[in-house]
Design an enzyme around this catalytic site. Structure first.
Site, PDB file in Angstrom:
ATOM      1  N   ASP A  39      21.392 -39.571  25.221  1.00  0.00           N
ATOM      2  CA  ASP A  39      22.244 -39.360  26.397  1.00  0.00           C
ATOM      3  C   ASP A  39      23.549 -38.638  26.053  1.00  0.00           C
ATOM      4  O   ASP A  39      24.532 -38.723  26.786  1.00  0.00           O
ATOM      5  CB  ASP A  39      22.527 -40.689  27.116  1.00  0.00           C
ATOM      6  CG  ASP A  39      23.222 -41.682  26.213  1.00  0.00           C
ATOM      7  OD1 ASP A  39      23.340 -41.407  24.995  1.00  0.00           O
ATOM      8  OD2 ASP A  39      23.646 -42.730  26.719  1.00  0.00           O
ATOM      9  N   HIS A 246      25.360 -15.190   7.192  1.00  0.00           N
ATOM     10  CA  HIS A 246      25.482 -16.205   8.250  1.00  0.00           C
ATOM     11  C   HIS A 246      25.674 -17.597   7.664  1.00  0.00           C
ATOM     12  O   HIS A 246      25.213 -18.591   8.227  1.00  0.00           O
ATOM     13  CB  HIS A 246      24.247 -16.171   9.170  1.00  0.00           C
ATOM     14  CG  HIS A 246      24.223 -14.968  10.049  1.00  0.00           C
ATOM     15  ND1 HIS A 246      23.113 -14.542  10.722  1.00  0.00           N
ATOM     16  CD2 HIS A 246      25.190 -14.069  10.352  1.00  0.00           C
ATOM     17  CE1 HIS A 246      23.401 -13.443  11.411  1.00  0.00           C
ATOM     18  NE2 HIS A 246      24.650 -13.136  11.192  1.00  0.00           N
ATOM     19  N   ASP A 274      37.726 -13.285  16.835  1.00  0.00           N
ATOM     20  CA  ASP A 274      36.740 -13.167  15.748  1.00  0.00           C
ATOM     21  C   ASP A 274      37.444 -12.519  14.552  1.00  0.00           C
ATOM     22  O   ASP A 274      37.600 -11.303  14.520  1.00  0.00           O
ATOM     23  CB  ASP A 274      35.572 -12.306  16.255  1.00  0.00           C
ATOM     24  CG  ASP A 274      34.435 -12.191  15.258  1.00  0.00           C
ATOM     25  OD1 ASP A 274      34.466 -12.887  14.234  1.00  0.00           O
ATOM     26  OD2 ASP A 274      33.510 -11.389  15.520  1.00  0.00           O
ATOM     27  N   HIS A 357      25.637  -4.464   7.221  1.00  0.00           N
ATOM     28  CA  HIS A 357      25.851  -4.697   8.657  1.00  0.00           C
ATOM     29  C   HIS A 357      26.704  -3.590   9.256  1.00  0.00           C
ATOM     30  O   HIS A 357      27.231  -2.744   8.538  1.00  0.00           O
ATOM     31  CB  HIS A 357      26.454  -6.086   8.917  1.00  0.00           C
ATOM     32  CG  HIS A 357      27.779  -6.347   8.248  1.00  0.00           C
ATOM     33  ND1 HIS A 357      28.964  -5.820   8.703  1.00  0.00           N
ATOM     34  CD2 HIS A 357      28.102  -7.083   7.157  1.00  0.00           C
ATOM     35  CE1 HIS A 357      29.959  -6.240   7.938  1.00  0.00           C
ATOM     36  NE2 HIS A 357      29.461  -6.996   6.972  1.00  0.00           N
ATOM     37  N   HIS A 361      31.542  -4.760  16.890  1.00  0.00           N
ATOM     38  CA  HIS A 361      30.794  -5.071  18.119  1.00  0.00           C
ATOM     39  C   HIS A 361      31.812  -5.311  19.222  1.00  0.00           C
ATOM     40  O   HIS A 361      32.990  -5.567  18.944  1.00  0.00           O
ATOM     41  CB  HIS A 361      29.914  -6.320  17.911  1.00  0.00           C
ATOM     42  CG  HIS A 361      30.655  -7.504  17.333  1.00  0.00           C
ATOM     43  ND1 HIS A 361      31.419  -8.353  18.105  1.00  0.00           N
ATOM     44  CD2 HIS A 361      30.790  -7.956  16.053  1.00  0.00           C
ATOM     45  CE1 HIS A 361      31.953  -9.288  17.320  1.00  0.00           C
ATOM     46  NE2 HIS A 361      31.607  -9.068  16.069  1.00  0.00           N
ATOM     47  N   TYR A 415      29.258  -6.941  -0.389  1.00  0.00           N
ATOM     48  CA  TYR A 415      28.628  -8.186  -0.842  1.00  0.00           C
ATOM     49  C   TYR A 415      27.819  -7.858  -2.088  1.00  0.00           C
ATOM     50  O   TYR A 415      26.867  -7.066  -2.010  1.00  0.00           O
ATOM     51  CB  TYR A 415      27.717  -8.763   0.260  1.00  0.00           C
ATOM     52  CG  TYR A 415      28.429  -8.780   1.607  1.00  0.00           C
ATOM     53  CD1 TYR A 415      29.245  -9.854   1.971  1.00  0.00           C
ATOM     54  CD2 TYR A 415      28.350  -7.682   2.476  1.00  0.00           C
ATOM     55  CE1 TYR A 415      29.947  -9.840   3.177  1.00  0.00           C
ATOM     56  CE2 TYR A 415      29.043  -7.665   3.677  1.00  0.00           C
ATOM     57  CZ  TYR A 415      29.841  -8.735   4.017  1.00  0.00           C
ATOM     58  OH  TYR A 415      30.544  -8.708   5.203  1.00  0.00           O
ATOM     59  N   GLU A 434      38.062  -8.618   8.916  1.00  0.00           N
ATOM     60  CA  GLU A 434      37.701  -8.388  10.319  1.00  0.00           C
ATOM     61  C   GLU A 434      38.907  -8.576  11.223  1.00  0.00           C
ATOM     62  O   GLU A 434      39.564  -9.615  11.177  1.00  0.00           O
ATOM     63  CB  GLU A 434      36.597  -9.375  10.737  1.00  0.00           C
ATOM     64  CG  GLU A 434      36.212  -9.262  12.199  1.00  0.00           C
ATOM     65  CD  GLU A 434      35.011 -10.126  12.580  1.00  0.00           C
ATOM     66  OE1 GLU A 434      34.762 -11.141  11.904  1.00  0.00           O
ATOM     67  OE2 GLU A 434      34.332  -9.772  13.564  1.00  0.00           O
TER      68      GLU A 434
HETATM   69  N1  GLY Z   1      31.534 -13.910  13.543  1.00  0.00           N
HETATM   70  C1  GLY Z   1      30.483 -13.102  13.977  1.00  0.00           C
HETATM   71  C2  GLY Z   1      30.736 -11.694  13.669  1.00  0.00           C
HETATM   72  O1  GLY Z   1      31.643 -11.387  12.940  1.00  0.00           O
HETATM   73  O2  GLY Z   1      30.116 -10.826  14.207  1.00  0.00           O
HETATM   74 MN    MN Z   2      32.496  -9.990  14.353  1.00  0.00          MN
HETATM   75 MN    MN Z   3      33.345 -12.612  12.548  1.00  0.00          MN
END
Ligand code: GLY
Ligand code: MN
Ligand code: MN
Length: 464
Positions: A39, A246, A274, A357, A361, A415, A434
């Site tokens: 619950d 991740h 972020d 990557h 975004h 990395y 970032e």
């Molecule tokens: N924290 C997710 C990214 O950096 O895209």
């Molecule tokens: Mn990000």
């Molecule tokens: Mn991030």
């Protein structure tokens, strides 16, 4: 809700109504509650589209907007017993004045009211492939309406996806959204500062440090400034864990002499931040750590310089890759005898084992926010190429042209997993930097620089 906020949501609904066509109707449910176990539910978060149009955070609510500009809210009815257990409900009687909607009903009235709201409309808009079983409910309402055609009911003939329209609206952040995002980014920046300082202080005091100690500092700072929750699962990665893209904040030991990568941002009033910072656990970069860090920072500076209204979304990434690839050759991560020139490295994506990557975004209500990455005015044109690594055929469509008010992240990284031919001094180093940027006509405004990025500034902060 303040009067200003109420007006902001009403204006967004009016803008959407104008896009539906005079006889269109849009149906937008909020998110369902999610059971965690038995619950206990997960912390409730409203659906981003629904919240964008209402600012209403109660569960079990629906919004219906018609092309003539009228909004109808369906919400939980007042119920003293449930409110004693679960908290205050606005209720449909108070909703019109409080939220500036034209009508409100109990959510129990949905099936009774929706056929009438659909009657005489030509297009039904709703978010496709977003809410489980929504299509079935809409089918049911259309079926009820169709059963009344002999009595003059007129059924909509088209169904259209509302996501594209709302995504395009959400891609451009208005002043209210930008102000919230600046506050969210500042809270997150303070949280990163606090985690950095805690790491150095605990190690200086000879205390064992684990990833969760630093995660606790982040959460403390988020909550004490009114953030509802982290915008995504925080990454707090000590040493080699930083090479797991991740990774989540876990129990790994934070060791003096190693780097720590923290990727964490708070959510504030529905908006994400972020931020990633990578810093030496004890406050002092070693020479190899510094060399790689300076390279990532230089690549981020190149990406920032490429982020401005009129540039394509892909330009910051291309600028990053150019700097990183050259640095990989200079530092011996890549051997020019094997991979060739800078041009070859870029064309063959030889940098990929160390940078796998993209550089950013969209950022907004969702951390990976909605909005097309393809330029809408050029959506029909594309070219095909073979990917040099996978051999796949890729369709390249013209990337989105950046415009003032769009918000995106700029997040290059490097990395280095241990491998033959890779200089040992760089093994197990993972670095990402970032920041969050609002595109302006002149360039971009970095809203997350309340936490420094320069090597000497980080070291000074951690000596504190
Ligand atoms: N924290 C997710 C990214 O950096 O895209
Ligand atoms: Mn990000
Ligand atoms: Mn991030």
């Amino acid at each position: 809700m303040t009067a200003i906020a109420t007006a902001v949501y009403a204006q967004r609904r009016a803008r959407l109504a104008a896009l539906l066509g005079p006889k269109g109707v849009a149906i937008i449910p909020t998110a369902p509650e999610q059971q965690r176990n038995r619950d206990s539910d997960f912390l409730y978060r409203p659906d981003s589209y629904f919240y964008y149009l209402t600012g209403f955070s109660e569960p079990q609510a629906w919004l219906v907007i018609t092309g003539d500009g009228k909004s109808t809210l369906f919400c939980q009815p007042k119920d003293m017993e449930r409110e004693i257990w679960d908290g205050f409900r606005l209720g449909p009687v108070a909703a019109p004045a409080q939220m500036s909607v034209d009508a409100a009903y109990s959510v129990a009235e949905l099936d009774a009211q929706l056929p009438a709201l659909l009657d005489g409309r030509d297009v039904v808009w709703y978010p496709f492939a977003t809410h489980k079983a929504l299509e079935t409910r809409i089918d049911g309402w259309l079926g009820s309406l169709r059963a009344r055609v002999r009595y003059g009911a007129l059924c909509p003939e088209q169904q259209r996806d509302l996501c594209g329209v709302l995504d395009e609206m959400r891609l451009f952040k208005d002043a209210h959204e930008q102000a919230t995002m600046r506050r969210a980014a500042q809270i997150s920046a303070d949280a990163h500062v606090r985690a950095m300082q805690t790491s150095a202080r605990m190690l200086r005091a000879g205390q064992p440090v684990r990833e969760y100690h630093l995660d606790a500092e982040l959460l403390h700072e988020f909550r004490r400034h009114g953030s509802q929750c982290p915008a995504y699962g925080s990454i707090v990665a000590g040493g080699a864990n930083a090479c797991v893209l991740h990774y989540r904040a876990d129990a790994g030991e934070i060791r003096s002499g190693e780097l720590v990568l923290i990727d964490a941002g708070c959510e504030l009033d529905g908006y994400a931040s972020d931020i990633t910072r990578t810093f030496p656990a004890n406050g002092k970069f070693s020479a190899p750590q510094r060399a790689l860090y300076e390279l990532v920072l230089a690549s981020q500076e190149a990406a920032i310089a490429a982020t401005r209204a009129g540039a394509r979304f892909t330009e910051p990434h291309e600028a990053t890759v150019k700097v990183l690839a050259q640095g990989m050759l200079d530092l011996g991560l890549l051997d020019a005898n094997k991979v060739g020139t800078l041009q070859d490295v870029i064309e063959k994506r030889a940098y990929f084992p160390f940078y796998m990557h993209r550089t950013g975004h969209w950022l907004g209500m969702d951390v990976h926010d909605c909005g097309s990455y393809i330029e809408p005015s050029e959506v029909g044109s594309f070219s095909e190429r073979k990917d040099p690594l996978s051999g796949e055929t890729i369709k390249d469509r013209p990337a989105r042209i950046l415009q003032s008010g769009m918000v995106l992240t700029i997040e290059p990284g490097i990395y280095v997993r241990p491998a033959q031919g890779v200089p040992e001094q760089f093994h197990n180093i993972g670095i990402r930097i970032e920041d969050d940027a609002i595109v302006t006509d002149a360039g971009c405004e970095l809203i997350s620089r309340g936490v420094p990025v320069a090597v000497d500034e980080i070291e000074a902060l951690m000596r504190g």
